[in-house]
Design an enzyme around this catalytic site. Sequence first.
Site, mmCIF file in Angstrom:
data_model
loop_
_atom_site.group_PDB
_atom_site.id
_atom_site.type_symbol
_atom_site.label_atom_id
_atom_site.label_comp_id
_atom_site.label_asym_id
_atom_site.label_seq_id
_atom_site.Cartn_x
_atom_site.Cartn_y
_atom_site.Cartn_z
ATOM 1 N N CYS A 316 39.247 47.116 45.342
ATOM 2 C CA CYS A 316 40.506 46.526 45.818
ATOM 3 C C CYS A 316 41.554 47.580 46.171
ATOM 4 C CB CYS A 316 41.074 45.577 44.766
ATOM 5 S SG CYS A 316 40.015 44.174 44.404
ATOM 6 N N VAL B 14 44.791 43.894 50.809
ATOM 7 C CA VAL B 14 43.575 44.233 50.060
ATOM 8 C C VAL B 14 43.348 43.169 48.989
ATOM 9 C CG1 VAL B 14 43.749 46.712 50.473
ATOM 10 C CG2 VAL B 14 44.811 45.734 48.432
ATOM 11 N N CYS B 15 42.076 43.096 48.481
ATOM 12 C CA CYS B 15 41.738 42.064 47.519
ATOM 13 C C CYS B 15 42.557 42.256 46.245
ATOM 14 C CB CYS B 15 40.236 42.057 47.219
ATOM 15 S SG CYS B 15 39.634 43.460 46.276
ATOM 16 N N PRO B 16 42.964 41.232 45.543
ATOM 17 C CA PRO B 16 42.617 39.818 45.792
ATOM 18 C C PRO B 16 43.654 39.047 46.611
ATOM 19 C CG PRO B 16 43.635 40.031 43.654
ATOM 20 C CD PRO B 16 43.688 41.394 44.278
#
Lengths: 367, 78
Positions: A316, B14-16
């Site tokens: 992430c 970007v995740c999440p």
Amino acid sequence: MTHPGGYLDSASSEPLHPAARESLLAALDRGYADPRRLHKAARDARLLLDNARAVVAQCLGVRADEVTFTSSGTDAVHRGLLGLARARRSRGDVVLHSEVEHSAVRHAATWGGSPRLVGATGHARVRVGDLVESATADVAVCALQSANHEVGTVQPVGDLRLPHDVPLFVDACASMGRLPLPGGWDALAGSAHKWGGPAGVGVLVVRRGARWESPFPEDDRVDHRGSGFENVPAALAAAASLQAVVAEREETHARQHALIDQVRAAAAALPDTEVVGDPVDRLPHLVTFSCLYVNGEALVTELDRHGFGVASGSACTASSLEPSHVLAAMGALTHGNVRVSLTRETTQEQVDAFCAVLPAVVAGLRS
Amino acid sequence: MREVSVELDCRGMVCPRPVIELARHLGDVVVGDLVAVVAEDPAARYDVPAWCRMREQEYVGADTAADGVARYVVRRLS
């Protein structure tokens, strides 16, 4: 130590076993010479190396002449997989493997042949039927791990009967020392630092009668399947720790399996959290779970701040990074992911402390 | 490209974050309608379907937005 008792990443590397340390220190002064020479110091080194090989063979239930020490687990994977493929290159260059194999297998397959992939279940278990169905006559080698390194699921290696005499390579790096070896393989690889031996020692086992040819340049060493000057003290330390780990395996397995059950229950109790991998038929010491709406790296950093060192399959931090291919293949959530893996010294109190701190850490990151 | 009721622009996230946006805006469409997430984040390819499974919504599939960025389409079921 950064994590006094809170190091929960043994699946990346297990701390050195006391038996390994003791052997290593003793052998450093005795195992320096070239085991291929004929003088006394060389014979001494050769004796230690042969002794290490015999001990490893006995622990694994294989013949001593089937065991080669390599420079790492990855090196053992490369040599095992590609050596079987090379010996069968007249039939084809397809390397059949599952989507949940370690990246060492995936990269070797891409480098040395034409990869053919089969999927896995939601528990990351590979279906024997999928491999059998894909094992056409042009397959040079099939690779299946003994257990998955990220989620712990044990694979049905012993049930696999490949057609066309396709040879089977087993990546046993995640399970060696922790579980008995399955049967039915032609070559197999292990990694000493995953069971408490020193880093820089891999174990390659090639079954007598298996067709194997070196995929790399030959080297005139003690063992024709390896290359480079043997690290005799480290091989001996790897063997001593494997012997100790196998001797205490039953007790360790039961204790760690129960502690991981406790972590699985604590994680499953968190809101919007998924515990992945087979809950029962699994490696004893590790569990992986994913928390919805949480950044995996932030979770690692926050747990680290509380004294717990864990791994993550999330990516992430940048939009260029691919998350864990294992989680992706399972259809599991790739963000908010952590893998917790116990060392042989992890105590009940440490697991209690981890389970106690986890809900507040996850809730804090979500708010 | 499928017709969707709401398209969430998650480019650059970007995740999440893309999945958080999806959860936050699911209520913007009526039950039975489609919502799409446009995201470059490689994790969204796996995490949008996983989110649908966990939250019992329907993952319809992936296509691409006009600028070529991946788009993940979800049908609200509840």
